[in-house]
Write an enzyme that holds these catalytic residues in place. Structure first.
Site, PDB file in Angstrom:
ATOM      1  N   GLU A   1      -8.791 -18.367  -3.509  1.00 23.31           N
ATOM      2  CA  GLU A   1      -8.061 -17.224  -2.938  1.00 23.31           C
ATOM      3  C   GLU A   1      -7.011 -16.740  -3.925  1.00 23.31           C
ATOM      4  OE1 GLU A   1      -7.338 -16.393   1.182  1.00 23.31           O
ATOM      5  OE2 GLU A   1      -7.190 -18.546   1.515  1.00 23.31           O
TER       6      GLU A   1
ATOM      7  N   ASP B   1      -0.887 -16.579   2.441  1.00 22.44           N
ATOM      8  CA  ASP B   1       0.344 -16.054   3.019  1.00 22.44           C
ATOM      9  C   ASP B   1       0.546 -16.763   4.361  1.00 22.44           C
ATOM     10  OD1 ASP B   1       2.428 -14.459   3.843  1.00 22.44           O
ATOM     11  OD2 ASP B   1       1.325 -12.581   3.842  1.00 22.44           O
TER      12      ASP B   1
ATOM     13  N   LYS C   1       2.824 -18.582  -0.320  1.00 21.57           N
ATOM     14  CA  LYS C   1       4.152 -18.235   0.214  1.00 21.57           C
ATOM     15  C   LYS C   1       4.550 -19.327   1.205  1.00 21.57           C
ATOM     16  CE  LYS C   1       3.795 -13.183  -0.227  1.00 21.57           C
ATOM     17  NZ  LYS C   1       3.537 -11.907   0.495  1.00 21.57           N
TER      18      LYS C   1
ATOM     19  N   PHE D   1       6.287  -8.939  -1.291  1.00 23.01           N
ATOM     20  CA  PHE D   1       4.946  -8.401  -1.487  1.00 23.01           C
ATOM     21  C   PHE D   1       4.674  -8.275  -2.979  1.00 23.01           C
ATOM     22  CE2 PHE D   1       1.399  -5.503  -1.498  1.00 23.01           C
ATOM     23  CZ  PHE D   1       0.631  -6.027  -0.469  1.00 23.01           C
TER      24      PHE D   1
ATOM     25  N   ASP E   1      -3.594  -6.458  -4.509  1.00 24.04           N
ATOM     26  CA  ASP E   1      -3.475  -5.002  -4.379  1.00 24.04           C
ATOM     27  C   ASP E   1      -2.428  -4.556  -3.387  1.00 24.04           C
ATOM     28  OD1 ASP E   1      -5.083  -5.948  -2.083  1.00 24.04           O
ATOM     29  OD2 ASP E   1      -5.202  -3.821  -1.615  1.00 24.04           O
TER      30      ASP E   1
ATOM     31  N   ARG F   1      -4.610  -3.812  -8.780  1.00 26.42           N
ATOM     32  CA  ARG F   1      -5.279  -5.097  -9.025  1.00 26.42           C
ATOM     33  C   ARG F   1      -5.418  -5.376 -10.513  1.00 26.42           C
ATOM     34  NH1 ARG F   1      -7.589  -6.807  -4.126  1.00 26.42           N
ATOM     35  NH2 ARG F   1      -8.442  -5.193  -2.791  1.00 26.42           N
TER      36      ARG F   1
HETATM   37  P1  IMP Z   1      -3.165 -14.678   4.948  1.00 27.24           P
HETATM   38  O1  IMP Z   1      -1.946 -14.200   5.697  1.00 27.24           O
HETATM   39  O2  IMP Z   1      -2.905 -16.035   4.326  1.00 27.24           O
HETATM   40  O3  IMP Z   1      -4.368 -14.661   5.825  1.00 27.24           O
HETATM   41  O4  IMP Z   1      -3.389 -13.663   3.767  1.00 27.24           O
HETATM   42  C1  IMP Z   1      -4.330 -12.669   3.917  1.00 27.24           C
HETATM   43  C2  IMP Z   1      -4.485 -11.744   2.764  1.00 27.24           C
HETATM   44  O5  IMP Z   1      -3.385 -10.850   2.764  1.00 27.24           O
HETATM   45  C3  IMP Z   1      -4.541 -12.313   1.361  1.00 27.24           C
HETATM   46  O6  IMP Z   1      -5.803 -12.810   1.011  1.00 27.24           O
HETATM   47  C4  IMP Z   1      -4.189 -11.063   0.583  1.00 27.24           C
HETATM   48  O7  IMP Z   1      -5.334 -10.253   0.395  1.00 27.24           O
HETATM   49  C5  IMP Z   1      -3.219 -10.348   1.489  1.00 27.24           C
HETATM   50  N1  IMP Z   1      -1.820 -10.590   1.073  1.00 27.24           N
HETATM   51  C6  IMP Z   1      -0.913 -11.416   1.599  1.00 27.24           C
HETATM   52  N2  IMP Z   1       0.260 -11.345   0.942  1.00 27.24           N
HETATM   53  C7  IMP Z   1       0.067 -10.436  -0.052  1.00 27.24           C
HETATM   54  C8  IMP Z   1       0.905  -9.911  -1.102  1.00 27.24           C
HETATM   55  O8  IMP Z   1       2.087 -10.262  -1.274  1.00 27.24           O
HETATM   56  N3  IMP Z   1       0.323  -8.988  -1.909  1.00 27.24           N
HETATM   57  C9  IMP Z   1      -0.961  -8.555  -1.781  1.00 27.24           C
HETATM   58  N4  IMP Z   1      -1.777  -9.021  -0.823  1.00 27.24           N
HETATM   59  C10 IMP Z   1      -1.259  -9.953   0.032  1.00 27.24           C
HETATM   60 MG    MG Z   2      -5.345  -6.946   0.066  1.00 28.34          MG
END
Ligand code: IMP
Ligand code: MG
Length: 189
Positions: free
Chosen positions: A109, A113, A141, A162, A169, A175
């Site tokens: 990945e 997040d 994070k 972010f 992206d 990207r």
């Molecule tokens: P999750 O919250 O761990 O499910 O993260 C889901 C997706 O959100 C990641 O795979 C990224 O594509 C996107 N994402 C989360 N945080 C960021 C960021 O800071 N920048 C860009 N994409 C993010």
């Molecule tokens: Mg994304």
């Protein structure tokens, strides 16, 4: 600290981005992760599964640092978040195409997040009864994560900002930046 002004990202254009992790720091860390993974998979041929689209650049660099044989495949998912980040829903857009039964799998990945995506992918893969499932992420994070399992390989822990670049992206853009850039603290995306 290097800065740049965001362009072509709608209402976020004009924001000042700070370079959080340089291209050189990324490559050094990927070298370390590659050595660690190679040591952990000696004599095995893991299937490395990239999570589209964000992981492609990290994945391309990471697999070239592996000294073990490997195969690759991809999975694509989409997530919709409610008010609470970890309570969103996740949907499969493209499933893996390979057989992972009794194989060692490493999911790659770009960023973990909330962990919702990782949780969903792990459940999907476990249905196919692989020998093992590990997770490698370039960024993590720690303030946000809510996961019932360990992340095996994490490149960098970053604050809750972010970030874009090196595969990540904002609205599908940026990207292609060679390093990781952060939007201002507190900016909601
Ligand atoms: P999750 O919250 O761990 O499910 O993260 C889901 C997706 O959100 C990641 O795979 C990224 O594509 C996107 N994402 C989360 N945080 C960021 C960021 O800071 N920048 C860009 N994409 C993010
Ligand atoms: Mg994304």
């Amino acid at each position: 600290m290097k800065t740049m002004i965001a362009e072509n990202v709608g209402k976020y254009s004009g924001q000042i981005l700070e370079e959080l992790i340089t291209a050189k720091q990324i490559q050094t860390r990927i070298g370390e992760l590659g050595r660690k993974i190679s040591a952990d998979y000696v004599g095995k041929t893991p299937i490395v599964i990239g999570v589209l689209n964000g992981s492609i650049i990290f994945m391309a660099d990471l697999i070239r640092q592996l000294s073990t044989a490997c195969e690759i495949d991809f999975i694509k998912i989409t997530s919709y978040y409610g008010d609470v980040k970890s309570s969103g829903t996740v949907r499969l857009l493209k499933d893996i195409s390979c057989m992972i039964t009794q194989r060692d799998v490493i999911v790659v990945e770009d960023i973990i997040d909330s962990g919702l995506t990782a949780k969903f992918i792990r459940q999907r893969l476990l249905e196919s009864e692989p020998s093992s499932v590990a997770f490698a992420t370039l960024l993590l994070k720690p303030e946000m994560i809510d996961l019932p399992f360990e992340v095996d390989y994490a490149g960098f822990e970053i604050p809750n900002r972010f970030v874009v670049g090196y595969g990540l992206d904002l609205d599908q853009k940026m990207r292609n930046l060679p390093s990781i850039w952060a939007f201002p603290e507190g900016m909601e995306v």
